[in-house]
Design a protein around this motif. Structure first.
Motif, PDB file in Angstrom:
ATOM      1  N   ARG A  38      -2.624  -6.067  12.595  1.00 21.45           N
ATOM      2  CA  ARG A  38      -2.133  -6.131  11.214  1.00 21.45           C
ATOM      3  C   ARG A  38      -2.580  -7.413  10.523  1.00 21.45           C
ATOM      4  O   ARG A  38      -2.950  -7.400   9.349  1.00 21.45           O
ATOM      5  N   LEU A  39      -2.562  -8.518  11.249  1.00 18.26           N
ATOM      6  CA  LEU A  39      -3.046  -9.778  10.688  1.00 18.26           C
ATOM      7  C   LEU A  39      -4.531  -9.682  10.348  1.00 18.26           C
ATOM      8  O   LEU A  39      -4.961 -10.104   9.270  1.00 18.26           O
ATOM      9  N   THR A  40      -5.304  -9.092  11.242  1.00 14.76           N
ATOM     10  CA  THR A  40      -6.736  -8.900  10.987  1.00 14.76           C
ATOM     11  C   THR A  40      -6.945  -8.017   9.761  1.00 14.76           C
ATOM     12  O   THR A  40      -7.830  -8.280   8.941  1.00 14.76           O
ATOM     13  N   PHE A  41      -6.142  -6.984   9.638  1.00 14.07           N
ATOM     14  CA  PHE A  41      -6.258  -6.106   8.470  1.00 14.07           C
ATOM     15  C   PHE A  41      -6.100  -6.901   7.178  1.00 14.07           C
ATOM     16  O   PHE A  41      -6.904  -6.772   6.260  1.00 14.07           O
ATOM     17  N   TRP A  42      -5.072  -7.738   7.100  1.00 19.36           N
ATOM     18  CA  TRP A  42      -4.838  -8.486   5.867  1.00 19.36           C
ATOM     19  C   TRP A  42      -5.885  -9.580   5.650  1.00 19.36           C
ATOM     20  O   TRP A  42      -6.245  -9.879   4.512  1.00 19.36           O
ATOM     21  N   ILE A  43      -6.382 -10.157   6.732  1.00 22.86           N
ATOM     22  CA  ILE A  43      -7.448 -11.166   6.606  1.00 22.86           C
ATOM     23  C   ILE A  43      -8.716 -10.528   6.060  1.00 22.86           C
ATOM     24  O   ILE A  43      -9.466 -11.155   5.315  1.00 22.86           O
ATOM     25  N   VAL A  44      -8.951  -9.277   6.404  1.00 26.22           N
ATOM     26  CA  VAL A  44     -10.128  -8.562   5.900  1.00 26.22           C
ATOM     27  C   VAL A  44      -9.860  -7.969   4.515  1.00 26.22           C
ATOM     28  O   VAL A  44     -10.714  -8.014   3.630  1.00 26.22           O
ATOM     29  N   ALA A  45      -8.679  -7.417   4.294  1.00 23.82           N
ATOM     30  CA  ALA A  45      -8.387  -6.688   3.051  1.00 23.82           C
ATOM     31  C   ALA A  45      -8.366  -7.593   1.827  1.00 23.82           C
ATOM     32  O   ALA A  45      -8.879  -7.207   0.771  1.00 23.82           O
ATOM     33  N   VAL A  46      -7.793  -8.773   1.939  1.00 26.41           N
ATOM     34  CA  VAL A  46      -7.692  -9.656   0.764  1.00 26.41           C
ATOM     35  C   VAL A  46      -9.077 -10.065   0.243  1.00 26.41           C
ATOM     36  O   VAL A  46      -9.351  -9.923  -0.955  1.00 26.41           O
ATOM     37  N   PRO A  47     -10.001 -10.544   1.090  1.00 27.06           N
ATOM     38  CA  PRO A  47     -11.337 -10.852   0.558  1.00 27.06           C
ATOM     39  C   PRO A  47     -12.084  -9.624   0.051  1.00 27.06           C
ATOM     40  O   PRO A  47     -12.829  -9.706  -0.931  1.00 27.06           O
ATOM     41  N   LEU A  48     -11.874  -8.469   0.695  1.00 26.55           N
ATOM     42  CA  LEU A  48     -12.551  -7.263   0.224  1.00 26.55           C
ATOM     43  C   LEU A  48     -12.095  -6.888  -1.179  1.00 26.55           C
ATOM     44  O   LEU A  48     -12.911  -6.552  -2.044  1.00 26.55           O
TER      45      LEU A  48
END
Length: 115
Positions: A91-101
């Motif tokens: 879940r942390l990885t998801f948000w780390i990727v989703a915000v810059p995307l």
């Protein structure tokens, strides 16, 4: 299997977001580096495909979100996915990727402010 699908959704959404913003990010980066010229105007060849890339980005991010938050994970005891720390890291990885995307998707609207 669920971990693999969540990872592949994140990777696919990253590729789609880069494709969606490539028409505007590339000229902005080149201008920031001091590289310019009239040929930079030809870097907008992918502009007609931008809505497709945006749609793909949102679909893949939605699939990854669904896998991580909405779909129940079935995992046998003793497997790595049974550890709650694994889900937290995913879940942390998801948000780390989703915000810059999602930020990349907004670049075409904010890029004119910089040049």
């Amino acid at each position: 299997m669920a971990q693999l699908n969540a990872k592949s959704s994140l990777i696919a959404s990253t590729a789609a977001a880069i494709g969606a913003s490539l028409c505007c990010v590339a000229p902005l980066v080149l201008l920031t580096l001091g590289i310019g010229g009239t040929w930079i105007a030809t870097l907008t060849a992918l502009e007609p495909y931008r809505p497709i890339f945006i749609g793909l980005t949102l679909v893949f991010l939605g699939l990854a979100f669904r896998r991580l938050y909405l779909a129940p994970q079935v995992c046998a005891p003793g497997r790595p996915c049974a550890d709650p720390r694994t889900v937290t890291r995913q879940r942390l990885t998801f948000w780390i990727v989703a915000v810059p995307l999602l930020s990349l998707l907004g670049v075409p609207w904010f890029a004119p402010l910089f040049y």
